[in-house]
Design an enzyme around this catalytic site. Structure first.
Site, PDB file in Angstrom:
ATOM      1  N   SER A  57       0.722   9.541  -5.202  1.00 38.11           N
ATOM      2  CA  SER A  57       0.937  10.914  -4.731  1.00 38.11           C
ATOM      3  C   SER A  57       1.827  11.696  -5.681  1.00 38.11           C
ATOM      4  CB  SER A  57       1.555  10.905  -3.337  1.00 38.11           C
ATOM      5  OG  SER A  57       0.648  10.392  -2.395  1.00 38.11           O
ATOM      6  N   ALA A 101       2.029   1.863  -3.511  1.00 39.87           N
ATOM      7  CA  ALA A 101       0.936   2.426  -4.312  1.00 39.87           C
ATOM      8  C   ALA A 101       0.685   3.891  -3.942  1.00 39.87           C
ATOM      9  CB  ALA A 101      -0.339   1.598  -4.105  1.00 39.87           C
ATOM     10  N   GLU A 102       0.672   4.200  -2.660  1.00 39.25           N
ATOM     11  CA  GLU A 102       0.432   5.570  -2.201  1.00 39.25           C
ATOM     12  C   GLU A 102       1.529   6.506  -2.682  1.00 39.25           C
ATOM     13  OE1 GLU A 102      -1.164   8.876   0.017  1.00 39.25           O
ATOM     14  OE2 GLU A 102      -2.060   7.000  -0.672  1.00 39.25           O
ATOM     15  N   THR A 103       2.765   6.045  -2.657  1.00 41.21           N
ATOM     16  CA  THR A 103       3.885   6.877  -3.095  1.00 41.21           C
ATOM     17  C   THR A 103       3.760   7.235  -4.571  1.00 41.21           C
ATOM     18  OG1 THR A 103       5.361   5.978  -1.405  1.00 41.21           O
ATOM     19  CG2 THR A 103       6.405   6.983  -3.340  1.00 41.21           C
ATOM     20  N   VAL A 119       0.835  -1.200   0.000  1.00 40.30           N
ATOM     21  CA  VAL A 119       0.000   0.000   0.000  1.00 40.30           C
ATOM     22  C   VAL A 119       0.875   1.257   0.000  1.00 40.30           C
ATOM     23  CG1 VAL A 119      -1.705   1.315   1.337  1.00 40.30           C
ATOM     24  CG2 VAL A 119      -1.971  -1.147   1.049  1.00 40.30           C
TER      25      VAL A 119
END
Length: 95
Positions: A70, A65-67, A62
């Protein structure tokens, strides 16, 4: 086409840090290409990234994916705007 210049200005007016910093940096996430259309990153999978049963920890997936989301959102936003994540959800259905 993504640029491989990930150390500074991937988009005029939108300077990006040389490293993702924070948790992403602790996990070894590296941005290898980025543009307003595509972000490519790598993350090693070592025992430090495993959950207690020896599998990749879902939280590490996760964070990867978030990195990339963003960075991509920031690069795709209009010049006078920014972007931040507000919510993330992941379902791990099968190992």
């Amino acid at each position: 086409m993504p640029t491989n210049d990930v150390s500074a200005d991937a988009r005029p007016g939108k300077p990006m840090p040389a490293t993702p910093g924070g948790l992403a940096e602790l996990l070894g996430i590296e941005i290898v290409a980025m543009s307003g259309e595509r972000v490519v990153a790598t993350m090693p999978v070592t025992p430090a990234h495993h959950q207690p049963f020896g599998l990749l920890h879902g939280g590490a997936s996760v964070e990867l994916a978030e990195t990339v989301a963003s960075v991509g959102a920031c690069l795709a936003a209009p010049d006078v705007k920014g972007a931040v994540g507000m919510e993330i959800n992941a379902n791990h259905l099968r190992a």
